[in-house]
Write a protein that holds these residues in place. Structure first.
Motif, PDB file in Angstrom:
ATOM      1  N   ASN A   3      46.189  47.652  46.670  1.00 54.07           N
ATOM      2  CA  ASN A   3      44.987  48.275  47.163  1.00 54.07           C
ATOM      3  C   ASN A   3      44.102  48.746  46.030  1.00 54.07           C
ATOM      4  O   ASN A   3      42.921  48.926  46.210  1.00 54.07           O
ATOM      5  CB  ASN A   3      45.347  49.458  48.062  1.00 54.07           C
ATOM      6  N   THR A   4      44.718  49.001  44.884  1.00 54.15           N
ATOM      7  CA  THR A   4      43.928  49.530  43.787  1.00 54.15           C
ATOM      8  C   THR A   4      43.937  48.650  42.558  1.00 54.15           C
ATOM      9  O   THR A   4      43.140  48.823  41.679  1.00 54.15           O
ATOM     10  CB  THR A   4      44.478  50.899  43.382  1.00 54.15           C
ATOM     11  N   VAL A   5      44.907  47.754  42.395  1.00 55.76           N
ATOM     12  CA  VAL A   5      44.956  46.901  41.206  1.00 55.76           C
ATOM     13  C   VAL A   5      44.942  45.452  41.618  1.00 55.76           C
ATOM     14  O   VAL A   5      45.483  45.111  42.638  1.00 55.76           O
ATOM     15  CB  VAL A   5      46.240  47.117  40.410  1.00 55.76           C
ATOM     16  N   SER A   6      44.426  44.530  40.804  1.00 51.38           N
ATOM     17  CA  SER A   6      44.401  43.155  41.259  1.00 51.38           C
ATOM     18  C   SER A   6      44.440  42.159  40.138  1.00 51.38           C
ATOM     19  O   SER A   6      43.674  42.239  39.223  1.00 51.38           O
ATOM     20  CB  SER A   6      43.148  42.947  42.078  1.00 51.38           C
ATOM     21  N   ALA A   7      45.325  41.149  40.217  1.00 50.43           N
ATOM     22  CA  ALA A   7      45.368  40.066  39.256  1.00 50.43           C
ATOM     23  C   ALA A   7      46.135  38.925  39.821  1.00 50.43           C
ATOM     24  O   ALA A   7      47.116  38.485  39.288  1.00 50.43           O
ATOM     25  CB  ALA A   7      45.984  40.527  37.955  1.00 50.43           C
ATOM     26  N   ARG A  87      41.974  42.328  34.965  1.00 57.98           N
ATOM     27  CA  ARG A  87      41.027  41.520  35.718  1.00 57.98           C
ATOM     28  C   ARG A  87      39.606  41.821  35.272  1.00 57.98           C
ATOM     29  O   ARG A  87      39.219  42.987  35.151  1.00 57.98           O
ATOM     30  CB  ARG A  87      41.147  41.799  37.214  1.00 57.98           C
ATOM     31  N   ALA A  88      38.835  40.775  35.016  1.00 51.28           N
ATOM     32  CA  ALA A  88      37.429  40.938  34.652  1.00 51.28           C
ATOM     33  C   ALA A  88      36.620  41.140  35.924  1.00 51.28           C
ATOM     34  O   ALA A  88      36.548  40.249  36.767  1.00 51.28           O
ATOM     35  CB  ALA A  88      36.942  39.706  33.892  1.00 51.28           C
ATOM     36  N   MET A  89      36.023  42.310  36.076  1.00 48.94           N
ATOM     37  CA  MET A  89      35.241  42.641  37.257  1.00 48.94           C
ATOM     38  C   MET A  89      33.779  42.258  37.056  1.00 48.94           C
ATOM     39  O   MET A  89      33.278  42.220  35.922  1.00 48.94           O
ATOM     40  CB  MET A  89      35.361  44.127  37.567  1.00 48.94           C
ATOM     41  N   PRO A  90      33.062  41.962  38.142  1.00 50.59           N
ATOM     42  CA  PRO A  90      31.651  41.563  38.030  1.00 50.59           C
ATOM     43  C   PRO A  90      30.781  42.600  37.324  1.00 50.59           C
ATOM     44  O   PRO A  90      29.806  42.248  36.663  1.00 50.59           O
ATOM     45  CB  PRO A  90      31.223  41.387  39.494  1.00 50.59           C
ATOM     46  N   ASP A  91      31.133  43.881  37.457  1.00 48.91           N
ATOM     47  CA  ASP A  91      30.321  44.922  36.819  1.00 48.91           C
ATOM     48  C   ASP A  91      30.734  45.192  35.381  1.00 48.91           C
ATOM     49  O   ASP A  91      30.222  46.111  34.739  1.00 48.91           O
ATOM     50  CB  ASP A  91      30.394  46.221  37.632  1.00 48.91           C
ATOM     51  N   HIS A 157      40.320  41.824  23.828  1.00 47.45           N
ATOM     52  CA  HIS A 157      40.815  42.182  25.156  1.00 47.45           C
ATOM     53  C   HIS A 157      40.395  41.143  26.200  1.00 47.45           C
ATOM     54  O   HIS A 157      39.557  41.400  27.059  1.00 47.45           O
ATOM     55  CB  HIS A 157      40.314  43.576  25.568  1.00 47.45           C
ATOM     56  N   PRO A 158      40.972  39.943  26.135  1.00 54.59           N
ATOM     57  CA  PRO A 158      40.670  38.934  27.160  1.00 54.59           C
ATOM     58  C   PRO A 158      41.178  39.392  28.522  1.00 54.59           C
ATOM     59  O   PRO A 158      42.142  40.146  28.618  1.00 54.59           O
ATOM     60  CB  PRO A 158      41.427  37.701  26.665  1.00 54.59           C
ATOM     61  N   ARG A 159      40.518  38.939  29.580  1.00 55.38           N
ATOM     62  CA  ARG A 159      40.884  39.331  30.934  1.00 55.38           C
ATOM     63  C   ARG A 159      40.855  38.108  31.846  1.00 55.38           C
ATOM     64  O   ARG A 159      40.098  37.163  31.617  1.00 55.38           O
ATOM     65  CB  ARG A 159      39.915  40.392  31.458  1.00 55.38           C
ATOM     66  N   LEU A 160      41.685  38.134  32.861  1.00 52.08           N
ATOM     67  CA  LEU A 160      41.718  37.043  33.827  1.00 52.08           C
ATOM     68  C   LEU A 160      40.612  37.257  34.854  1.00 52.08           C
ATOM     69  O   LEU A 160      40.589  38.275  35.550  1.00 52.08           O
ATOM     70  CB  LEU A 160      43.081  36.985  34.522  1.00 52.08           C
ATOM     71  N   LYS A 161      39.708  36.293  34.965  1.00 47.98           N
ATOM     72  CA  LYS A 161      38.586  36.417  35.898  1.00 47.98           C
ATOM     73  C   LYS A 161      38.913  35.835  37.262  1.00 47.98           C
ATOM     74  O   LYS A 161      38.629  36.439  38.298  1.00 47.98           O
ATOM     75  CB  LYS A 161      37.357  35.727  35.326  1.00 47.98           C
ATOM     76  N   SER A 162      39.488  34.654  37.273  1.00 48.02           N
ATOM     77  CA  SER A 162      39.807  33.995  38.548  1.00 48.02           C
ATOM     78  C   SER A 162      40.873  32.947  38.311  1.00 48.02           C
ATOM     79  O   SER A 162      41.208  32.617  37.171  1.00 48.02           O
ATOM     80  CB  SER A 162      38.556  33.344  39.154  1.00 48.02           C
ATOM     81  N   PHE A 163      41.418  32.397  39.396  1.00 50.94           N
ATOM     82  CA  PHE A 163      42.452  31.374  39.272  1.00 50.94           C
ATOM     83  C   PHE A 163      42.539  30.588  40.562  1.00 50.94           C
ATOM     84  O   PHE A 163      42.005  31.002  41.596  1.00 50.94           O
ATOM     85  CB  PHE A 163      43.815  32.015  38.984  1.00 50.94           C
ATOM     86  N   GLY A 164      43.209  29.474  40.503  1.00 47.44           N
ATOM     87  CA  GLY A 164      43.398  28.662  41.696  1.00 47.44           C
ATOM     88  C   GLY A 164      44.574  27.733  41.514  1.00 47.44           C
ATOM     89  O   GLY A 164      44.852  27.270  40.399  1.00 47.44           O
ATOM     90  N   GLY A 165      45.286  27.472  42.593  1.00 53.37           N
ATOM     91  CA  GLY A 165      46.422  26.562  42.557  1.00 53.37           C
ATOM     92  C   GLY A 165      45.993  25.127  42.810  1.00 53.37           C
ATOM     93  O   GLY A 165      45.147  24.862  43.661  1.00 53.37           O
ATOM     94  N   LYS A 166      46.572  24.199  42.067  1.00 52.89           N
ATOM     95  CA  LYS A 166      46.277  22.773  42.217  1.00 52.89           C
ATOM     96  C   LYS A 166      47.584  21.991  42.165  1.00 52.89           C
ATOM     97  O   LYS A 166      47.746  21.084  41.347  1.00 52.89           O
ATOM     98  CB  LYS A 166      45.323  22.290  41.127  1.00 52.89           C
TER      99      LYS A 166
END
Length: 259
Positions: A3-7, A87-91, A157-166
């Motif tokens: 609910n509060t953290v995401s990756a 996680r890299a947030m839009p803001d 400080h690299p961050r994960l922005k998005s991902f997808g399974g293939k």
């Protein structure tokens, strides 16, 4: 994931318990103290179970489903664990991806066509699946950080922005390996890393490593930047040279270094 953290780092875990084959979900998790986890700023990592405008474009998943499924044989925990993956947030802010709960993972498997009545599944199996899923994601992020270390001066400080399974879209390297007689990976993910404003795509191939170790790791990961631009190609060439050089030095010294 939480609910509060995401990756979320969808990892399609090749079932090691009772022939289960769960679907891709979220990224890795690091067990810290309760106080440590509460100090992290977390971000929701939902589980894919729908289509339409509610799909999250960063992990291609709809809102989390924590409700028990019809005829579910036993209750499952709904607690979720915060990963170590920023996680890299839009803001521009940073939160941490959160892993799916056992209930969310169960619901995701059902959406992928799995039917629990066909398996002799026990609560312990779901606990093991979640641990394997999280461990594989944490392992993948550590491999990404090794590549990102080449650009430490540029971005610390690299961050994960998005991902997808293939899972069904094999990478060119995986196909070439299969032509040479090696097995195909059981899953593939593409992760988009935010390198201080620059997006870098990583390809992660997951291979069956055999026995499960005491850290719930069994997958062999092939992680590398995608050949999308000259910089990524140059990074791969540098790493190839370094591996060759250190192996050569090791052989001369009578000890072969491992990668």
């Amino acid at each position: 994931m939480g609910n509060t953290v995401s990756a979320d780092a969808n990892v399609n875990i090749k079932a090691t318990t009772n022939n289960l084959n769960p679907p891709p979900e979220c990224p890795m998790h690091n067990k810290g103290s309760k106080e440590q986890q509460e100090t992290k700023k977390v971000s929701e990592c939902p589980v894919q179970h729908g289509t339409g405008s509610d799909i999250n474009p960063y992990n291609m998943m709809p809102p989390a489903n924590q409700q028990p499924s019809p005829d579910q044989p036993f209750p499952l925990p709904t607690q979720r664990q915060v990963s170590t993956i920023p996680r890299a947030m839009p803001d521009g802010s940073t939160e941490f991806w959160v892993y799916p709960s056992q209930q969310m993972f169960w619901n995701a498997m059902l959406r992928k066509g799995w039917r629990w009545k066909d398996e002799d599944i026990k609560p312990k199996d779901m606990d093991d699946i979640i641990r394997i899923h999280n461990a594989n994601n944490e392992q993948a992020w550590q491999e990404v950080l090794k590549w990102e270390a080449l650009h430490a001066k540029e971005c610390g400080h690299p961050r994960l922005k998005s991902f997808g399974g293939k899972a069904t879209q094999y990478s060119p390297r995986a196909r070439i390996r299969s032509w040479l007689g090696y097995e195909l990976p059981f899953d593939r993910h593409d992760w988009i890393v935010d390198r201080c404003g620059k997006e870098v795509r990583y390809i992660i191939d997951y291979y069956d490593g055999g026995e499960l170790d005491n850290k719930y790791q069994f997958a062999l990961l092939d992680v590398r930047p995608a050949i999308d631009n000259f910089e990524n190609v140059w990074d791969r060439m540098k790493v190839m040279y370094m591996r060759y050089r250190y192996e050569l030095i090791g052989n001369k010294g009578g000890t072969k270094l491992t990668n």
